[in-house]
Design an enzyme around this catalytic site. Structure first.
Site, mmCIF file in Angstrom:
data_model
loop_
_atom_site.group_PDB
_atom_site.id
_atom_site.type_symbol
_atom_site.label_atom_id
_atom_site.label_comp_id
_atom_site.label_asym_id
_atom_site.label_seq_id
_atom_site.Cartn_x
_atom_site.Cartn_y
_atom_site.Cartn_z
ATOM 1 N N ASP A 143 0.294 -1.416 0.056
ATOM 2 C CA ASP A 143 -0.103 0.197 -0.229
ATOM 3 C C ASP A 143 0.900 1.376 -0.156
ATOM 4 O OD1 ASP A 143 -1.848 -1.541 0.119
ATOM 5 O OD2 ASP A 143 -3.131 -0.860 2.123
ATOM 6 N N HIS B 288 4.608 -7.340 -0.062
ATOM 7 C CA HIS B 288 4.054 -8.802 -0.982
ATOM 8 C C HIS B 288 4.793 -8.982 -2.576
ATOM 9 C CE1 HIS B 288 0.560 -9.653 1.982
ATOM 10 N NE2 HIS B 288 0.715 -8.121 2.032
ATOM 11 N N SER C 270 8.439 3.440 5.284
ATOM 12 C CA SER C 270 9.404 3.511 4.711
ATOM 13 C C SER C 270 8.979 3.658 3.180
ATOM 14 C CB SER C 270 10.659 2.258 4.771
ATOM 15 O OG SER C 270 11.268 2.462 4.731
#
Length: 334
Positions: free
Chosen positions: A147, A207, A317
């Protein structure tokens, strides 16, 4: 005319050091001492960069020195220790809801009850409920590994390239990855890149962006400078000097590099398939100052499908993708 000698005499008396208040003299002494120490440290820092060959390709060592002074690695370790402290059960829901309100976290997506997270760090790297992030079926494309917000995307112009962190500031790709992907790319392919920033309120697990095999990992000990777009736009080489973990392998079109980059207050990067990884260690020397790169080969490739869990951050980050693609590759949202 007769007053001039007296005026000069009085003015001279005012400048005598013994007439300066004691407190002002102490402040002056401290200022001279601090200035001398920082000047010496700055000189030694630039000398060190020169001796080790400037492996990160830093363009402005003086600026990097002052950024190091402002955002030291110890600060991130202290904050990390604070976020690992046990939070009393009675306070957990209130604290986490306050954070969610401040940063726009959708608590409906969280898999477990708020009072089950024993520390703020556990809440920060929370898992989501099944189905809230459906993975698109793109066998010839990529899905977002996180995200986040795309800060920059494009194609490497050639070997030894410097590319944008964001518009207006660049970093060296070979220094960032530990090798130059353009040197091993096939003639009928391109090397593309994308920089994705995770804000504090985003979901912080990583992911796989596609079906890929991870065969090699590198851990670069580095700085922990901020990676917000405004900061990256002002200073070159931030991504090439920050702490990072580079996962290299292949996908259907060739090379694939997935890079997790640490940031200010974010020194802890973890991998689901390699629990031995330890980042932001106290005695490690930054790679761009002569420290060694920790490398690990995976003889039996870590095989992942699109959307499979890779790892994550303990605080917000950046993730960078650098990968080989066909010449006709185009960026588009699906």
């Amino acid at each position: 005319g007769r007053m001039k000698p007296l005026t000069v005499l009085l003015f001279g008396r005012r400048l005598r050091w013994q007439d300066v208040p004691r407190r002002a003299r102490r402040i002056t002494y401290v200022g001279i001492f601090v200035s001398s120490v920082t000047t010496t440290m700055n000189y030694k820092f630039k000398e060190c960069l020169e001796i080790v060959g400037n492996p990160a390709g830093v363009q402005d060592p003086n600026t990097l020195f002052w950024l190091r002074m402002a955002f030291g690695r110890s600060r991130s370790r202290w904050l990390g220790a604070l976020t690992e402290l046990h939070v009393p059960v009675a306070l957990r829901a209130s604290i986490y809801r306050a954070f969610a309100w401040r940063y726009g976290v959708d608590l409906e997506e969280v898999r477990y009850p708020l009072d089950s997270f024993r520390s703020f760090q556990d809440f920060f790297c929370r898992k989501l409920r099944d189905g809230v992030r459906p993975v698109a079926d793109l066998p010839a494309g990529l899905v977002s590994p996180v995200d986040g917000t795309v800060l920059a995307a494009g194609v490497l112009p050639g070997e030894g390239a410097r590319i944008e962190q964001v518009k207006g500031a660049t970093y060296s790709v070979p220094s960032f990855l530990g090798y130059d992907p353009a040197q091993t790319a096939s003639e009928d392919s391109s090397i593309c890149y994308a920089v994705l920033y995770l804000s504090p309120g985003d979901y912080h697990r990583i992911h796989a962006p596609c079906a890929l095999d991870i065969t090699f990992g590198r851990h670069f000990c580095g700085e922990l400078l901020p990676v917000r777009s405004g900061f990256l736009q002002r200073f070159n080489d931030v991504l090439a000097v920050n702490e990072r973990v580079v996962l290299s392998g292949s996908w259907r079109y060739g090379q694939m590099n997935l890079v997790a980059v640490g940031a200010a207050n974010v020194g802890n990067i973890f991998l689901d398939f390699d629990p031995k990884l330890s980042t932001n260690r106290m005695r490690d020397i930054c790679n761009h100052l002569g420290g060694d790169v920790s490398s690990k080969r995976y003889p039996e490739a870590v095989r992942l499908g699109a959307g499979d869990a890779v790892g994550g951050f303990r605080l917000g980050s950046t993730v960078v993708l650098v990968f080989e693609s066909s010449k006709g590759f185009k960026w588009s949202a699906a």
